[in-house]
Design a protein around this motif. Structure first.
Motif, mmCIF file in Angstrom:
data_model
loop_
_atom_site.group_PDB
_atom_site.id
_atom_site.type_symbol
_atom_site.label_atom_id
_atom_site.label_comp_id
_atom_site.label_asym_id
_atom_site.label_seq_id
_atom_site.Cartn_x
_atom_site.Cartn_y
_atom_site.Cartn_z
ATOM 1 N N MET A 1 -13.204 141.825 131.237
ATOM 2 C CA MET A 1 -13.574 140.440 131.531
ATOM 3 C C MET A 1 -14.790 139.983 130.739
ATOM 4 S SD MET A 1 -11.293 139.311 133.459
ATOM 5 C CE MET A 1 -12.008 137.762 133.897
ATOM 6 N N THR A 2 -15.744 140.870 130.523
ATOM 7 C CA THR A 2 -16.993 140.441 129.897
ATOM 8 C C THR A 2 -17.004 140.564 128.380
ATOM 9 O OG1 THR A 2 -17.988 142.625 130.207
ATOM 10 C CG2 THR A 2 -18.352 140.988 131.938
ATOM 11 N N ARG A 3 -16.231 141.493 127.823
ATOM 12 C CA ARG A 3 -16.304 141.719 126.380
ATOM 13 C C ARG A 3 -14.973 141.575 125.671
ATOM 14 N NH1 ARG A 3 -20.404 146.816 126.139
ATOM 15 N NH2 ARG A 3 -22.203 145.703 126.930
ATOM 16 N N TRP A 4 -13.940 142.225 126.180
ATOM 17 C CA TRP A 4 -12.695 142.301 125.427
ATOM 18 C C TRP A 4 -11.967 140.978 125.361
ATOM 19 C CZ3 TRP A 4 -10.631 147.245 128.259
ATOM 20 C CH2 TRP A 4 -11.489 148.293 127.997
ATOM 21 N N LEU A 5 -11.866 140.251 126.472
ATOM 22 C CA LEU A 5 -11.158 138.964 126.440
ATOM 23 C C LEU A 5 -11.850 137.939 125.548
ATOM 24 C CD1 LEU A 5 -9.847 138.603 130.091
ATOM 25 C CD2 LEU A 5 -8.562 139.131 128.035
ATOM 26 N N PRO A 6 -13.189 137.835 125.605
ATOM 27 C CA PRO A 6 -13.826 136.901 124.658
ATOM 28 C C PRO A 6 -13.598 137.289 123.196
ATOM 29 C CG PRO A 6 -15.321 137.386 126.453
ATOM 30 C CD PRO A 6 -14.151 138.307 126.609
ATOM 31 N N LEU A 7 -13.650 138.578 122.886
ATOM 32 C CA LEU A 7 -13.399 139.004 121.508
ATOM 33 C C LEU A 7 -11.950 138.736 121.101
ATOM 34 C CD1 LEU A 7 -15.421 142.340 121.357
ATOM 35 C CD2 LEU A 7 -15.964 140.173 120.245
ATOM 36 N N SER A 8 -11.025 138.919 122.042
ATOM 37 C CA SER A 8 -9.623 138.611 121.760
ATOM 38 C C SER A 8 -9.435 137.119 121.510
ATOM 39 C CB SER A 8 -8.738 139.056 122.928
ATOM 40 O OG SER A 8 -8.790 140.442 123.074
ATOM 41 N N ALA A 9 -10.133 136.305 122.290
ATOM 42 C CA ALA A 9 -10.040 134.856 122.103
ATOM 43 C C ALA A 9 -10.615 134.437 120.749
ATOM 44 C CB ALA A 9 -10.766 134.139 123.230
ATOM 45 N N ILE A 10 -11.685 135.074 120.331
ATOM 46 C CA ILE A 10 -12.264 134.765 119.019
ATOM 47 C C ILE A 10 -11.271 135.127 117.906
ATOM 48 C CG2 ILE A 10 -14.061 135.461 117.376
ATOM 49 C CD1 ILE A 10 -15.931 135.715 119.844
ATOM 50 N N GLY A 11 -10.629 136.290 118.044
ATOM 51 C CA GLY A 11 -9.616 136.680 117.065
ATOM 52 C C GLY A 11 -8.466 135.694 117.006
ATOM 53 N N ALA A 12 -8.023 135.241 118.178
ATOM 54 C CA ALA A 12 -6.939 134.258 118.214
ATOM 55 C C ALA A 12 -7.388 132.933 117.593
ATOM 56 C CB ALA A 12 -6.477 134.042 119.653
ATOM 57 N N PHE B 1 -7.353 143.309 121.848
ATOM 58 C CA PHE B 1 -7.521 143.794 123.218
ATOM 59 C C PHE B 1 -7.056 145.239 123.349
ATOM 60 C CE2 PHE B 1 -6.395 144.423 127.645
ATOM 61 C CZ PHE B 1 -7.495 143.894 128.297
ATOM 62 N N SER B 2 -5.891 145.555 122.810
ATOM 63 C CA SER B 2 -5.383 146.926 122.947
ATOM 64 C C SER B 2 -6.237 147.912 122.162
ATOM 65 C CB SER B 2 -3.923 147.012 122.512
ATOM 66 O OG SER B 2 -3.798 146.716 121.142
ATOM 67 N N GLY B 3 -6.760 147.500 121.021
ATOM 68 C CA GLY B 3 -7.643 148.374 120.258
ATOM 69 C C GLY B 3 -8.898 148.717 121.035
ATOM 70 N N LEU B 4 -9.490 147.722 121.673
ATOM 71 C CA LEU B 4 -10.681 147.987 122.477
ATOM 72 C C LEU B 4 -10.354 148.830 123.705
ATOM 73 C CD1 LEU B 4 -12.321 144.484 122.183
ATOM 74 C CD2 LEU B 4 -13.149 146.599 121.170
ATOM 75 N N LEU B 5 -9.194 148.617 124.287
ATOM 76 C CA LEU B 5 -8.785 149.413 125.447
ATOM 77 C C LEU B 5 -8.627 150.879 125.073
ATOM 78 C CD1 LEU B 5 -7.789 149.461 128.422
ATOM 79 C CD2 LEU B 5 -5.494 149.139 127.503
ATOM 80 N N PHE B 6 -7.926 151.144 123.993
ATOM 81 C CA PHE B 6 -7.728 152.537 123.567
ATOM 82 C C PHE B 6 -9.041 153.171 123.113
ATOM 83 C CE2 PHE B 6 -3.227 151.200 122.985
ATOM 84 C CZ PHE B 6 -2.707 152.042 123.962
ATOM 85 N N GLN B 7 -9.924 152.385 122.528
ATOM 86 C CA GLN B 7 -11.221 152.902 122.135
ATOM 87 C C GLN B 7 -12.016 153.347 123.364
ATOM 88 O OE1 GLN B 7 -13.868 149.991 120.479
ATOM 89 N NE2 GLN B 7 -15.110 151.528 119.447
ATOM 90 N N SER B 8 -11.907 152.609 124.458
ATOM 91 C CA SER B 8 -12.646 152.995 125.655
ATOM 92 C C SER B 8 -12.117 154.306 126.230
ATOM 93 C CB SER B 8 -12.585 151.897 126.711
ATOM 94 O OG SER B 8 -11.350 151.893 127.382
ATOM 95 N N PHE B 9 -10.811 154.534 126.152
ATOM 96 C CA PHE B 9 -10.261 155.807 126.621
ATOM 97 C C PHE B 9 -10.749 156.953 125.739
ATOM 98 C CE2 PHE B 9 -7.067 153.265 128.889
ATOM 99 C CZ PHE B 9 -7.075 153.928 130.101
ATOM 100 N N GLY B 10 -10.820 156.738 124.430
ATOM 101 C CA GLY B 10 -11.306 157.771 123.523
ATOM 102 C C GLY B 10 -12.774 158.082 123.742
#
Length: 69
Positions: free
Chosen positions: A9-20, A49-58
């Motif tokens: 909510m705080t980081r990934w969605l805003p970055l995804s919106a900027i990319g879009a 979004f998926s890149g940031l999600l997978f990065q957090s798991f790593g």
């Protein structure tokens, strides 16, 4: 443990919106069809979004391995 919901909510969605948004601007500046621009923006947002999600798991896995040593 990483709080992924808070990060989303705080980081990934805003970055995804900027990319879009970048895809929208570039697509319309190149006079592409609106359907192509919308699809490109959606794919860009999903990719970011998926890149940031997978990065957090790593990152969590690396921290767990470091703590074990």
């Amino acid at each position: 443990m990483v709080d992924r919901a808070r990060l989303a909510m705080t980081r990934w969605l805003p970055l995804s919106a900027i990319g879009a948004g970048i895809s929208f601007v570039a697509g319309f500046m190149l006079n592409l069809a609106p359907a192509q621009v919308i699809v490109a923006a959606g794919l860009t947002a999903t990719l970011v979004f998926s890149g940031l999600l997978f990065q957090s798991f790593g990152r969590e896995k690396e921290l767990a391995e470091t703590e074990r040593k």
